[in-house]
Design an enzyme around this catalytic site. Structure first.
Site, mmCIF file in Angstrom:
data_model
loop_
_atom_site.group_PDB
_atom_site.id
_atom_site.type_symbol
_atom_site.label_atom_id
_atom_site.label_comp_id
_atom_site.label_asym_id
_atom_site.label_seq_id
_atom_site.Cartn_x
_atom_site.Cartn_y
_atom_site.Cartn_z
ATOM 1 N N TYR A 26 13.115 -5.968 42.767
ATOM 2 C CA TYR A 26 13.513 -5.369 41.489
ATOM 3 C C TYR A 26 15.034 -5.430 41.332
ATOM 4 O O TYR A 26 15.775 -4.916 42.175
ATOM 5 C CB TYR A 26 13.028 -3.918 41.443
ATOM 6 C CG TYR A 26 13.225 -3.239 40.118
ATOM 7 C CD1 TYR A 26 12.587 -3.718 38.978
ATOM 8 C CD2 TYR A 26 14.043 -2.117 40.006
ATOM 9 C CE1 TYR A 26 12.756 -3.095 37.754
ATOM 10 C CE2 TYR A 26 14.216 -1.477 38.783
ATOM 11 C CZ TYR A 26 13.568 -1.976 37.667
ATOM 12 O OH TYR A 26 13.740 -1.361 36.451
ATOM 13 N N ASP A 71 7.959 -0.218 35.432
ATOM 14 C CA ASP A 71 9.059 -0.428 36.379
ATOM 15 C C ASP A 71 9.439 0.856 37.128
ATOM 16 O O ASP A 71 9.308 1.958 36.579
ATOM 17 C CB ASP A 71 10.289 -0.985 35.656
ATOM 18 C CG ASP A 71 10.096 -2.432 35.235
ATOM 19 O OD1 ASP A 71 9.125 -3.067 35.691
ATOM 20 O OD2 ASP A 71 10.917 -2.945 34.441
ATOM 21 N N GLU A 111 4.855 -3.438 32.327
ATOM 22 C CA GLU A 111 5.778 -3.488 31.189
ATOM 23 C C GLU A 111 5.841 -4.871 30.561
ATOM 24 O O GLU A 111 5.669 -5.040 29.364
ATOM 25 C CB GLU A 111 7.194 -3.066 31.630
ATOM 26 C CG GLU A 111 7.386 -1.565 31.697
ATOM 27 C CD GLU A 111 8.837 -1.194 31.934
ATOM 28 O OE1 GLU A 111 9.714 -1.760 31.252
ATOM 29 O OE2 GLU A 111 9.095 -0.336 32.801
#
Length: 612
Positions: free
Chosen positions: A291, A84, A9
Site C-alpha cells: 500500500y 483501503d 474501492e
C-alpha cells in the site's frame, strides 16, 4: 448471486482479488466514496452543528453503483468490506455498511498488499469497523469543510480581478505559505563571502587549505575571509612547496538505507507528484507493491526474512544486513512501500506485467531502495594526507570501496588513488589557486521537497499530499518553472490576507497540532465532538473580526502594449474559467468580447460587440 460478497474501492483490484478468492466470493467495487458531504444546512456546510455530525448524502454519480451493490448484498450471507487500510478507507467502509444496511453481516478486512497470502490472511482475521478512525475522518472532513468554505468565501469577497476563484484550505494554505515564506527567505538572503585556496601539485593532484586551529568561520575550517586569502596566498608563494606531515588510513561504513514512505518517494522520483501517485496506485492494484499511501518505513518480518534468504542466495550471506532501519508511522499500522515479491526483479516485472516506462521506473526505484535497505552497508578505506607550508595546512585524500554491500545494486566508482608519499616528502606546488565563493540562498521547493516538508512538520496525510500540491498549482497560487515552485502575485496576496486575518489558524504549528488531535481521536483518546466545538467557537469569533478588518485588494491586470482592433481599448491577459489557460482579451469586457489565442495570433475564439 453469491453467498459471500467482497467490496473493494478500486475496480482495478477486482480481477486480481477475484483470482485469489475463487468463485465462492463475488468481488465488487464501490469506486471510492459512495456518499458525499451535503452542501445544505447552516452556511451550506452540510454539518449538524447540534450533534457535530457530517450530513452525508448519496453521490449522484454513484447512483448506479449503489443500486448494484444493494442488489448484490441483499441476499448475501456475508459481506467483506475490503476498502483501503486508512482513515478514508475506514470512512468508506462505514458508509457502505449503513447505506447497504448490512450491519449484522459485514466483516471488515484489511491488507497492505494484494497477494494471495495477504488476502487469505485478511479474510481469516476479520475486524469490526474502527469507529475511532471513522470519527477522526469525520472531524477532518468537517474541519476542512468549515475552513475551506468560510475562508474561500471570504477571499472571494476580499480579492478581486483574480485569474482563478480564490480558495483557502487547512492544509493547502500551509503548503502555499511554505512556498511564499521560502521566496521571502531568498529575497532577504545576504550571502556570506569567503574564499578557498587549492594547491595545484599536478593537473590531477590538488590539496585543500584548512585551518588546523581558529578558523575564520565557525564550523567551516576550509573557508577563508576574503581579506585574509590574498595575504595567505602571498605567504605561500614565497616557498611554493608542501611537506607531508601526516598520513592516516581509516575505514568508514556508509549509512544504512531507509525504505520508502510516500513523501520520500515523491521527493526522490523524477516525475511530478501526481504522476508518481497514479503510478504507485497502479502498481499496488496490480499486486506488485504494498500500500503506497503510507508514512511508515518498517517492513514485515515475513518479507524481511524472505528478502534476506534471497540476498544470501544471490550475493552471499555477508551481504545480508544485521540490522534493518525503519519506523512505524503515526497513522495506522502500515508498512513501507516495498515490492510484494523480492524475486520479482524490475526487469522481470517490466517484462511479465508489460509495465510502461513510468511504472517500470517507479517499480525499480521502490525495488532497489527496498533490497538495499536489507543489505549490508558498503565499507570504504580512506587514505588522507596532511601537508604543511610553515603554519599553513593542507589536506588531500581518496577512498576506495573494500566491501561493496548494497553498492552491488546501485553501483559505485572508486576515486583515482593518490601516489604513495612518505612523511617528510616535499611536494612542489605548481600554483596556489584562490577561488572566491559565496553561500547560496535556500533552494526553492519542487513538488517532492514541498511534500517531504509537509510530512516532516506533520501537516497533512499521505493520501492528500499530491492533491494538495495540485490544488495550489491549479488555483494559480504557485507556478512551476524548470521543476521548481514560485509563488504568484495572486498566491502571495491571498496568503497575506489569510495569515494576517487568521494568525492562530494559518500557521504550521496549529495545523500540525490539529493532526495530533486527530491522531488522538483515531486512538480513542480524545472526543472529536469536543474538539469540533472548541474549534468552531474560536474560529467563528476570528472570522467575524477578520471579515471587518481585511481590506479588499484588486489585482492589476497584465497589459499588452497593443490596442484592441475591435474597440481601441487596451488588450490584457485573461484566463479561461475551466482550464485556467491564458489568452488575450479586451480590457473593455464585457462591453467588448474580442479575444484571441496567445500561441496563434490569427486564431480568434470569437469576436462580438454588445449592442448599445
Amino acid at each position: 448471486m453469491s453467498d459471500k460478497v467482497m467490496i473493494v474501492e478500486s475496480p482495478n483490484k477486482v480481477r486480481t482479488i477475484q483470482k485469489y478468492v475463487g468463485d465462492d466470493v463475488e468481488v465488487l467495487s464501490c469506486v471510492g466514496h459512495i456518499l458525499k458531504l451535503s452542501t445544505r444546512g447552516k452556511g451550506n456546510l452540510g454539518i449538524d452543528f447540534d450533534n457535530w455530525e457530517p450530513k452525508m448524502v448519496e453521490d449522484p454519480s454513484k447512483k448506479k453503483i449503489i443500486s448494484e451493490l444493494k442488489a448484490a448484498t441483499k441476499d448475501a450471507k456475508e459481506v467483506l468490506i475490503a476498502t483501503d487500510p486508512d482513515r478514508e478507507g475506514e470512512a468508506i467502509a462505514s458508509n457502505l455498511v449503513t447505506t447497504l444496511k448490512i450491519e449484522n453481516k459485514y466483516k471488515r478486512i484489511k491488507y497492505n498488499e494484494i497477494t494471495n497470502e495477504a488476502i487469505q490472511n485478511a479474510i481469516n482475521n476479520p475486524h469490526e469497523i474502527d469507529v475511532n478512525l471513522v470519527d477522526a475522518q469525520k472531524a477532518r472532513r468537517m474541519l476542512d469543510r468549515i475552513i475551506g468554505f468560510k475562508l474561500s468565501q471570504l477571499m472571494q469577497r476580499k480579492v478581486k480581478n483574480t485569474p482563478t476563484t480564490p480558495s483557502a484550505g487547512r492544509v493547502q494554505s500551509i503548503a502555499l505559505k511554505l512556498v511564499v515564506d521560502r521566496e521571502k527567505e531568498i529575497a532577504a538572503f545576504i550571502p556570506v563571502l569567503y574564499s578557498k585556496i587549492e594547491a595545484i601539485i599536478t593537473e590531477e593532484i590538488q590539496a585543500t587549505f584548512f585551518f588546523k586551529n581558529n578558523p575564520d568561520f565557525k564550523g567551516e575550517n576550509t573557508w577563508i575571509k576574503r581579506e585574509n586569502a590574498l595575504k595567505i596566498i602571498n605567504e605561500l608563494n614565497k616557498n611554493p612547496e608542501l611537506i607531508v606531515s601526516d598520513y592516516k588510513i581509516s575505514q568508514r561504513s556508509e549509512s544504512m538505507i531507509t525504505p520508502f514512505k510516500q513523501s520520500v518517494l515523491y521527493k526522490e522520483a523524477k516525475y511530478s507528484s501526481s504522476i508518481v501517485q497514479i503510478s504507485a496506485q497502479k502498481l499496488f492494484e496490480a499486486g506488485l507493491i504494498s500500500y503506497p499511501r503510507t508514512d511508515s518505513t518498517r517492513m514485515s518480518d515475513s518479507f524481511v526474512q524472505k528478502a534476506k534468504e534471497y540476498i544470501a542466495n544471490k550475493f552471499g550471506p555477508q551481504y545480508v544486513a544485521h540490522e534493518i532501519k525503519g519506523f512505524s508511522g503515526e497513522q495506522d499500522a502500515h508498512e513501507a512501500i516495498r515490492p510484494t515479491d523480492i524475486y520479482l526483479t524490475p526487469e522481470k516485472a517490466t517484462r511479465e506485467h508489460n509495465l510502461n516506462d513510468v511504472d517500470s521506473y517507479i517499480y525499480k526505484l521502490i525495488y532497489d531502495k527496498t533490497i538495499m535497505a536489507i543489505m549490508a552497508t558498503p565499507k570504504r578505506e580512506i587514505h588522507q594526507y596532511e601537508l604543511k607550508n610553515n603554519e599553513y595546512y593542507f589536506r588531500m585524500s581518496y577512498s576506495n570501496v573494500i566491501f561493496d554491500g548494497y553498492y552491488v545494486i546501485s553501483g559505485y566508482e572508486n576515486a583515482k588513488p593518490l601516489p604513495k608519499y612518505n612523511i617528510g616528502d616535499r611536494l612542489h606546488v605548481e600554483n596556489f589557486f584562490k577561488a572566491d565563493k559565496e553561500t547560496n540562498p535556500p533552494a526553492r521547493y519542487n513538488e517532492g521537497s514541498l511534500i517531504k516538508t509537509l510530512d516532516d512538520i506533520k501537516v497533512g496525510r499521505p493520501s492528500t499530499f499530491a492533491s494538495t500540491v495540485n490544488i495550489i498549482k491549479n488555483r494559480m497560487f504557485v507556478e512551476s518553472k524548470n521543476g521548481t515552485l514560485y509563488p504568484t502575485d495572486f498566491g502571495t496576496v491571498v496568503l497575506e490576507k489569510l495569515v494576517n486575518g487568521f494568525p492562530k489558524t494559518m500557521n504550521e504549528e496549529y495545523t500540525a497540532e490539529v493532526e495530533q488531535d486527530l491522531d488522538l481521536v483515531s486512538e480513542g483518546k480524545e472526543n472529536y465532538k469536543l474538539l469540533m466545538q472548541s474549534f468552531w467557537e474560536k474560529f467563528n469569533e476570528n472570522l467575524d473580526d477578520a471579515s471587518q478588518t481585511i481590506e479588499i485588494t484588486v489585482l492589476p491586470q497584465e497589459k499588452l502594449d497593443e490596442l484592441c482592433p475591435q474597440c481601441g481599448s487596451e488588450l490584457v491577459y485573461r484566463y479561461t474559467k475551466a482550464k485556467h489557460q491564458k489568452f488575450i482579451g479586451c480590457s473593455n469586457f464585457p462591453s467588448c468580447h474580442y479575444i484571441r489565442n496567445i500561441d496563434n495570433p490569427k486564431k480568434r475564439f470569437f469576436k462580438k460587440t454588445t449592442k448599445k
